[in-house]
Structures are given as C-alpha cells and as structure tokens.
Design a protein around this motif. Sequence first.
Motif, PDB file in Angstrom:
ATOM      1  N   ILE A   1      27.264  29.938  10.896  1.00  0.00           N
ATOM      2  CA  ILE A   1      27.860  28.808  11.605  1.00  0.00           C
ATOM      3  C   ILE A   1      29.192  29.176  12.237  1.00  0.00           C
ATOM      4  O   ILE A   1      29.668  28.457  13.128  1.00  0.00           O
ATOM      5  CB  ILE A   1      28.018  27.577  10.685  1.00  0.00           C
ATOM      6  N   SER A   2      29.790  30.273  11.811  1.00  0.00           N
ATOM      7  CA  SER A   2      31.050  30.693  12.434  1.00  0.00           C
ATOM      8  C   SER A   2      30.829  31.183  13.858  1.00  0.00           C
ATOM      9  O   SER A   2      31.773  31.296  14.633  1.00  0.00           O
ATOM     10  CB  SER A   2      31.712  31.795  11.604  1.00  0.00           C
ATOM     11  N   LYS A   3      29.573  31.453  14.215  1.00  0.00           N
ATOM     12  CA  LYS A   3      29.255  31.920  15.567  1.00  0.00           C
ATOM     13  C   LYS A   3      28.876  30.763  16.494  1.00  0.00           C
ATOM     14  O   LYS A   3      28.758  30.949  17.703  1.00  0.00           O
ATOM     15  CB  LYS A   3      28.103  32.931  15.519  1.00  0.00           C
ATOM     16  N   LEU A   4      28.653  29.584  15.922  1.00  0.00           N
ATOM     17  CA  LEU A   4      28.302  28.428  16.737  1.00  0.00           C
ATOM     18  C   LEU A   4      29.562  27.787  17.317  1.00  0.00           C
ATOM     19  O   LEU A   4      30.638  27.910  16.760  1.00  0.00           O
ATOM     20  CB  LEU A   4      27.553  27.392  15.896  1.00  0.00           C
ATOM     21  N   SER A   5      29.407  27.109  18.407  1.00  0.00           N
ATOM     22  CA  SER A   5      30.562  26.434  19.004  1.00  0.00           C
ATOM     23  C   SER A   5      30.128  25.127  19.635  1.00  0.00           C
ATOM     24  O   SER A   5      28.960  24.928  19.961  1.00  0.00           O
ATOM     25  CB  SER A   5      31.224  27.322  20.070  1.00  0.00           C
ATOM     26  N   GLY A   6      31.088  24.224  19.779  1.00  0.00           N
ATOM     27  CA  GLY A   6      30.862  22.998  20.519  1.00  0.00           C
ATOM     28  C   GLY A   6      29.702  22.168  20.018  1.00  0.00           C
ATOM     29  O   GLY A   6      29.547  21.901  18.826  1.00  0.00           O
ATOM     30  N   GLU A   7      28.847  21.746  20.946  1.00  0.00           N
ATOM     31  CA  GLU A   7      27.755  20.828  20.651  1.00  0.00           C
ATOM     32  C   GLU A   7      26.766  21.419  19.654  1.00  0.00           C
ATOM     33  O   GLU A   7      26.223  20.710  18.799  1.00  0.00           O
ATOM     34  CB  GLU A   7      27.026  20.459  21.942  1.00  0.00           C
ATOM     35  N   ALA A   8      26.537  22.731  19.727  1.00  0.00           N
ATOM     36  CA  ALA A   8      25.583  23.376  18.821  1.00  0.00           C
ATOM     37  C   ALA A   8      26.048  23.267  17.376  1.00  0.00           C
ATOM     38  O   ALA A   8      25.251  23.001  16.464  1.00  0.00           O
ATOM     39  CB  ALA A   8      25.396  24.843  19.200  1.00  0.00           C
ATOM     40  N   LEU A   9      27.327  23.458  17.140  1.00  0.00           N
ATOM     41  CA  LEU A   9      27.871  23.344  15.795  1.00  0.00           C
ATOM     42  C   LEU A   9      27.817  21.907  15.308  1.00  0.00           C
ATOM     43  O   LEU A   9      27.443  21.644  14.156  1.00  0.00           O
ATOM     44  CB  LEU A   9      29.318  23.857  15.761  1.00  0.00           C
ATOM     45  N   ASP A  10      28.178  20.969  16.169  1.00  0.00           N
ATOM     46  CA  ASP A  10      28.125  19.554  15.792  1.00  0.00           C
ATOM     47  C   ASP A  10      26.709  19.144  15.408  1.00  0.00           C
ATOM     48  O   ASP A  10      26.496  18.420  14.427  1.00  0.00           O
ATOM     49  CB  ASP A  10      28.624  18.666  16.937  1.00  0.00           C
ATOM     50  N   ARG A  11      25.731  19.578  16.190  1.00  0.00           N
ATOM     51  CA  ARG A  11      24.347  19.226  15.930  1.00  0.00           C
ATOM     52  C   ARG A  11      23.851  19.869  14.633  1.00  0.00           C
ATOM     53  O   ARG A  11      23.194  19.207  13.820  1.00  0.00           O
ATOM     54  CB  ARG A  11      23.468  19.660  17.110  1.00  0.00           C
ATOM     55  N   PHE A  12      24.180  21.138  14.424  1.00  0.00           N
ATOM     56  CA  PHE A  12      23.745  21.831  13.205  1.00  0.00           C
ATOM     57  C   PHE A  12      24.350  21.173  11.977  1.00  0.00           C
ATOM     58  O   PHE A  12      23.668  20.954  10.982  1.00  0.00           O
ATOM     59  CB  PHE A  12      24.146  23.310  13.266  1.00  0.00           C
ATOM     60  N   ARG A  13      25.637  20.842  12.060  1.00  0.00           N
ATOM     61  CA  ARG A  13      26.303  20.204  10.923  1.00  0.00           C
ATOM     62  C   ARG A  13      25.686  18.843  10.633  1.00  0.00           C
ATOM     63  O   ARG A  13      25.421  18.501   9.482  1.00  0.00           O
ATOM     64  CB  ARG A  13      27.798  20.052  11.197  1.00  0.00           C
ATOM     65  N   GLY A  14      25.434  18.066  11.681  1.00  0.00           N
ATOM     66  CA  GLY A  14      24.854  16.744  11.492  1.00  0.00           C
ATOM     67  C   GLY A  14      23.475  16.788  10.866  1.00  0.00           C
ATOM     68  O   GLY A  14      23.108  15.904  10.097  1.00  0.00           O
ATOM     69  N   GLN A  15      22.718  17.827  11.165  1.00  0.00           N
ATOM     70  CA  GLN A  15      21.347  17.929  10.680  1.00  0.00           C
ATOM     71  C   GLN A  15      21.234  18.621   9.327  1.00  0.00           C
ATOM     72  O   GLN A  15      20.227  18.445   8.632  1.00  0.00           O
ATOM     73  CB  GLN A  15      20.492  18.681  11.705  1.00  0.00           C
TER      74      GLN A  15
END
Length: 215
Positions: free
Chosen positions: A65-79
Amino acid sequence: MIQTKDLQFQYNSQQKFQFPDMHCEQGSHWLVLGESGCGKTTLLHLLGGLRKPTSGEIMVQNQDISKLSGEALDRFRGQNIGVIFQQSHLIKALTVEDNLLTAQYLAGAKQDKNKIKNILSKLNLETKLQAKPQNLSLGEQQRVAIARALINDPVLILADEPTSSLDDKNCREVVKLLLEQSQNFNATLLIVTHDGRLKELFNNQILLEATKVAG
C-alpha cells in the motif's frame, strides 16, 4: 495478511521512527503495546494507509500500500481496512444509517441497508438506525464506529487505544466485541495501546519502544 519490512517514518529533519518488521497471518489477533510517544498511533496510521512511510514496505493482502497513491489508496483502504480511532469521528449531521451508507459509498461498495441493519443488530444498535451521533452515549458512538469499520468486510481491523478511557468492565466488553467481530469476518485485528489490562487477552504481542533516531 499484513507484513512490514524496514518501515520508517520521518516527521521532520531531526527525528524519525523505525519500526520492527511484522508478519501477521490472516485472521490473527495482535496487541501492539508501548508507552506514549513510542510511535503506536503513527504505526497504525501507516498500516491503515493514512500516512506514507519515509521508507519500507507495507503489504496488505499481497498489495504494497505504500506504492499506492490518491484514489487507488482510498479505494483499497475502504474495501480492505477498517480503522477505529480514539474518537468516533462520526458525521454529526447524518444519522447512524447514513454514516454507514457513506462508508459503503466511499469504498465503492454497494449501498446495502439490509447489511447495515444486520451489523447494527449484532452490536445491539438496531434501535439507533435513525439517531444522530450527538444523541448517542459515548459507548453507543464507539459501537457505531466499530460498525463503520466492519461494514465493508475488511481483511484488516485497526483499533487505536479503544479502551484507554474505559473502566475494567467496559474495557473487557469492548475487546470481546472486537475479537468476536474480527472472528466473524476472519479479519486480522491489531490493537495499539498502552493499556496493560489487555496483555492477558492476547497471545500475539509486539512491544514498541521509543525508537526515534536522528535523521
């Protein structure tokens, strides 16, 4: 599954936190202990994708997750990640139901009122569906926050000092609730705390020490 390697976070040029490597199997329950100032909340924020590490890896379900940014991180965290903060941080203008519908919407999940009713029923909150947060007791607000953390079936549940202001009876009840709900969802549970009362309830423990080092 959650795994970290060589994890560091730097607040400024003078100091940074260096954390021990972690490997937590899916469905396991962990307690992260340490005195104030040792970086417990910082670690939780890193694991939850709320802060970006200065260096190192944070693997959640084989995704760094340290490689994710922006919307992708928000979506991954939410799911995938449910976070329970020291304060409930519920939206005061919304009802309990709408707070949970919002959590589903932000995760890109289907807005499912039946699912909301079911999880609130498990937390003995079925009569509070249309209540506003300010009309709930602190304990009820805390349980709504737990419901919000669980509503999207997270694989990882993070709780920040959930018992620090509770008496012994309520302390055990809250921990029992978190353990039961994480088992129901086969989620990895990680609680960060300085509350020594929880030691006897968890076999898996990580002791953080003040590991601030000069930058």
